[in-house]
Design a protein around this motif. Structure first.
Motif, PDB file in Angstrom:
ATOM      1  N   PRO A 111       0.614  -1.128   0.028  1.00  0.00           N
ATOM      2  CA  PRO A 111      -0.117  -0.240  -0.053  1.00  0.00           C
ATOM      3  C   PRO A 111       0.898   1.294  -0.139  1.00  0.00           C
ATOM      4  CG  PRO A 111      -0.816  -1.522   1.327  1.00  0.00           C
ATOM      5  CD  PRO A 111       0.447  -2.108   1.050  1.00  0.00           C
ATOM      6  N   SER A 112       1.978   1.198   0.525  1.00  0.00           N
ATOM      7  CA  SER A 112       2.884   2.598   0.667  1.00  0.00           C
ATOM      8  C   SER A 112       3.332   2.715  -0.857  1.00  0.00           C
ATOM      9  CB  SER A 112       4.024   2.181   1.652  1.00  0.00           C
ATOM     10  OG  SER A 112       4.891   1.002   1.104  1.00  0.00           O
ATOM     11  N   LEU A 113       2.992   1.820  -1.500  1.00  0.00           N
ATOM     12  CA  LEU A 113       3.699   2.260  -3.024  1.00  0.00           C
ATOM     13  C   LEU A 113       2.550   3.004  -4.039  1.00  0.00           C
ATOM     14  CD1 LEU A 113       5.462  -1.080  -4.080  1.00  0.00           C
ATOM     15  CD2 LEU A 113       6.586   0.789  -3.020  1.00  0.00           C
ATOM     16  N   GLY A 114       1.553   3.239  -3.375  1.00  0.00           N
ATOM     17  CA  GLY A 114       0.365   3.962  -4.124  1.00  0.00           C
ATOM     18  C   GLY A 114      -0.538   3.109  -4.673  1.00  0.00           C
ATOM     19  N   GLY A 115      -1.462   3.739  -5.239  1.00  0.00           N
ATOM     20  CA  GLY A 115      -2.834   2.933  -6.065  1.00  0.00           C
ATOM     21  C   GLY A 115      -2.307   2.923  -7.501  1.00  0.00           C
ATOM     22  N   PHE A 116      -1.575   3.593  -7.982  1.00  0.00           N
ATOM     23  CA  PHE A 116      -1.249   3.612  -9.505  1.00  0.00           C
ATOM     24  C   PHE A 116       0.070   2.798  -9.800  1.00  0.00           C
ATOM     25  CE2 PHE A 116      -3.644   7.373  -8.400  1.00  0.00           C
ATOM     26  CZ  PHE A 116      -4.693   6.929  -9.022  1.00  0.00           C
ATOM     27  N   ARG A 117       0.215   2.385 -11.214  1.00  0.00           N
ATOM     28  CA  ARG A 117       1.408   1.403 -11.514  1.00  0.00           C
ATOM     29  C   ARG A 117       2.148   0.732 -10.439  1.00  0.00           C
ATOM     30  NH1 ARG A 117       5.393   4.765 -11.975  1.00  0.00           N
ATOM     31  NH2 ARG A 117       6.520   3.625 -13.635  1.00  0.00           N
ATOM     32  N   LEU A 118       0.980  -0.172  -9.773  1.00  0.00           N
ATOM     33  CA  LEU A 118       1.368  -0.660  -8.514  1.00  0.00           C
ATOM     34  C   LEU A 118       2.571  -1.962  -9.105  1.00  0.00           C
ATOM     35  CD1 LEU A 118       1.280  -1.312  -5.552  1.00  0.00           C
ATOM     36  CD2 LEU A 118      -0.623  -2.763  -5.926  1.00  0.00           C
ATOM     37  N   GLN A 119       2.297  -2.619 -10.043  1.00  0.00           N
ATOM     38  CA  GLN A 119       3.297  -3.782 -10.347  1.00  0.00           C
ATOM     39  C   GLN A 119       4.558  -3.210 -10.962  1.00  0.00           C
ATOM     40  OE1 GLN A 119       2.002  -6.918 -10.881  1.00  0.00           O
ATOM     41  NE2 GLN A 119       4.290  -7.213 -11.116  1.00  0.00           N
ATOM     42  N   THR A 120       4.830  -2.171 -11.396  1.00  0.00           N
ATOM     43  CA  THR A 120       5.767  -1.586 -11.846  1.00  0.00           C
ATOM     44  C   THR A 120       6.754  -0.836 -10.578  1.00  0.00           C
ATOM     45  OG1 THR A 120       5.228  -0.738 -14.011  1.00  0.00           O
ATOM     46  CG2 THR A 120       7.074   0.155 -13.146  1.00  0.00           C
ATOM     47  N   ARG A 121       5.973  -0.255  -9.764  1.00  0.00           N
ATOM     48  CA  ARG A 121       6.615   0.203  -8.621  1.00  0.00           C
ATOM     49  C   ARG A 121       6.867  -0.789  -7.746  1.00  0.00           C
ATOM     50  NH1 ARG A 121       2.689   5.140  -6.702  1.00  0.00           N
ATOM     51  NH2 ARG A 121       3.519   7.046  -8.327  1.00  0.00           N
ATOM     52  N   ALA A 122       6.209  -1.965  -7.575  1.00  0.00           N
ATOM     53  CA  ALA A 122       6.643  -3.085  -6.709  1.00  0.00           C
ATOM     54  C   ALA A 122       7.777  -3.594  -7.470  1.00  0.00           C
ATOM     55  CB  ALA A 122       5.547  -4.201  -6.686  1.00  0.00           C
ATOM     56  N   ARG A 123       7.948  -3.960  -8.712  1.00  0.00           N
ATOM     57  CA  ARG A 123       9.052  -4.504  -9.263  1.00  0.00           C
ATOM     58  C   ARG A 123      10.151  -3.624  -9.016  1.00  0.00           C
ATOM     59  NH1 ARG A 123      11.310  -3.105 -13.472  1.00  0.00           N
ATOM     60  NH2 ARG A 123       9.573  -1.839 -14.417  1.00  0.00           N
ATOM     61  N   GLN A 124      10.312  -2.270  -9.203  1.00  0.00           N
ATOM     62  CA  GLN A 124      11.141  -1.390  -8.889  1.00  0.00           C
ATOM     63  C   GLN A 124      11.804  -1.546  -7.418  1.00  0.00           C
ATOM     64  OE1 GLN A 124       9.829   2.228  -9.951  1.00  0.00           O
ATOM     65  NE2 GLN A 124      10.453   2.051 -12.143  1.00  0.00           N
ATOM     66  N   ALA A 125      10.710  -1.449  -6.402  1.00  0.00           N
ATOM     67  CA  ALA A 125      11.290  -1.846  -5.055  1.00  0.00           C
ATOM     68  C   ALA A 125      11.874  -3.105  -4.813  1.00  0.00           C
ATOM     69  CB  ALA A 125       9.912  -1.567  -4.211  1.00  0.00           C
ATOM     70  N   VAL A 126      11.414  -4.084  -5.284  1.00  0.00           N
ATOM     71  CA  VAL A 126      11.893  -5.626  -5.206  1.00  0.00           C
ATOM     72  C   VAL A 126      13.374  -5.567  -5.840  1.00  0.00           C
ATOM     73  CG1 VAL A 126      11.995  -7.925  -5.570  1.00  0.00           C
ATOM     74  CG2 VAL A 126       9.715  -6.699  -4.660  1.00  0.00           C
TER      75      VAL A 126
END
Length: 374
Positions: A111-126
């Motif tokens: 949830p701290s990555l926001g509600g948009f582009r979650l897949q991309t942001r999660a991949r970047q964070a990982v």
């Protein structure tokens, strides 16, 4: 947990069920190649996805890191990155990611990555977490564990993500949090996305049936014709806001979706306010989608059923495109009120299932039990 070889690193994505598992499985298809390309040392990466409810009954990051460490000890992995769709808090801040370079662990709150582009942001964070953790492992470097900070687009001047404080007794040695109004909105949108508010529409079958029936009857009612013909745009807007607010309030009160806490700490109250805000936004999006659908259906029904001569003789106003639109708009507000009454026929469990993800339902149930225990 195994000792990393010089040319191969095995990464486990430990994901909560439902949305985190879906995200982990999608990123696992490309993550090994992206990590190998970014590491630049001829290193090969293998990625395993493990779907387990590792957050069951706990929201404390320190407790979760211990669980992740214990789970990592059972597998043949170099690095374990855990993903959850629960909002996590630490020392009054909303947690983004915890890292332990000594143990090769990371905990990511989606949830701290926001509600948009979650897949991309999660991949970047990982990616950033794995590269940070693999640095000391690959080189055998000594020194402060936090010497491998996260970078890339995940952390930047334009994002509300900042480095946070870590307690001396915690496993984590590096922490990132979000704070401030932008951070609050970011987590709120992430929680709403995790709830998947669009599922509320089919989940309110009885309420929608009542709304459609009300709209069908209202469309052929001459009193409604006269009211719609002489209503100004501000009054129509007020009717829209009022009916939507009534529907949202009725659903929240009737299904007991409002979370309360007996705890007096500022952090507990802030957390409760965040949960309730996510409830209002989640239900609000679902109701607005229903409202727009009612406008369209009522417009089509009016185009099919209304007679121009009868309408004109009753209202003394020609039935043109503006009148069709105004009538459909007003009838949607009337029908929404009827839908609010019809929602009382739904079971509380059905509304909760429509408004919340499975993980959110489990989390709220645990919090409610904790509050009663306290």
């Amino acid at each position: 947990m195994r000792v990393s070889s010089q040319d191969r690193t095995v990464v486990a994505l430990l994901a909560d069920p439902d949305a985190p598992t879906d995200i982990a499985q999608r990123m696992a298809r490309t993550l090994p190649d992206r990590l190998a390309a970014r590491s630049g040392r001829g290193r090969r990466f293998d990625v395993d996805v493990v779907s387990e409810p590792f957050t069951a009954g706990a929201e404390d990051p320190a407790t979760l890191m211990h669980r992740i460490m214990d789970r990592g000890g059972d597998g043949d992995w170099d690095i374990v990155v855990a993903l959850t769709d629960l909002p996590l808090h630490s020392q009054g801040r909303k947690l983004v990611v915890d890292l332990s370079h000594e143990h090769g662990l990371a905990l990511l709150s989606l949830p701290s990555l926001g509600g948009f582009r979650l897949q991309t942001r999660a991949r970047q964070a990982v990616e950033e977490a794995v590269l940070s953790l693999v640095g000391p492992l690959a080189t055998g470097a000594e020194g402060h564990p936090g010497s491998q900070p996260l970078g890339g687009p995940f952390i930047g001047r334009l994002t509300p993500v900042r480095e946070g404080r870590v307690g001396e007794e915690e496993i984590a040695d590096l922490r990132y949090v979000v704070s401030g109004p932008r951070g609050y909105v970011r987590v709120l949108l992430g929680m709403v996305r995790a709830n998947r508010p669009w599922r509320l529409v089919p989940g309110l079958s009885k309420a929608l049936a009542a709304a459609l029936a009300t709209g069908a009857v209202a469309t052929v009612n001459s009193t409604i014709w006269n009211l719609a013909a002489y209503l100004s745009t501000p009054r129509l807007v007020i009717a829209t806001v009022g009916s939507v607010a009534l529907m949202i309030g009725w659903l929240i009160v009737d299904a007991d979706l409002w979370h309360r806490t007996d705890q007096v700490s500022p952090e507990a109250r802030k957390r409760t306010a965040l949960y309730n805000a996510s409830t209002v936004v989640t239900v609000g999006i679902g109701v607005i989608v229903c409202y727009v659908g009612l406008v369209v259906i009522n417009l089509v029904w009016a185009l099919f059923i209304l007679n121009r001569q009868v309408f004109a003789s009753t209202t003394r106003t020609p039935l043109n495109a503006t009148e069709y639109w105004t009538l459909a708009w007003f009838v949607a507000s009337v029908a929404t009120v009827g839908g609010a009454l019809g929602s009382g026929l739904e079971s509380d469990e059905a509304i909760r299932a429509a408004a919340y993800s499975k993980r959110e339902q489990e989390r709220r149930s645990v919090l409610l039990q904790d509050d009663h225990g306290d």
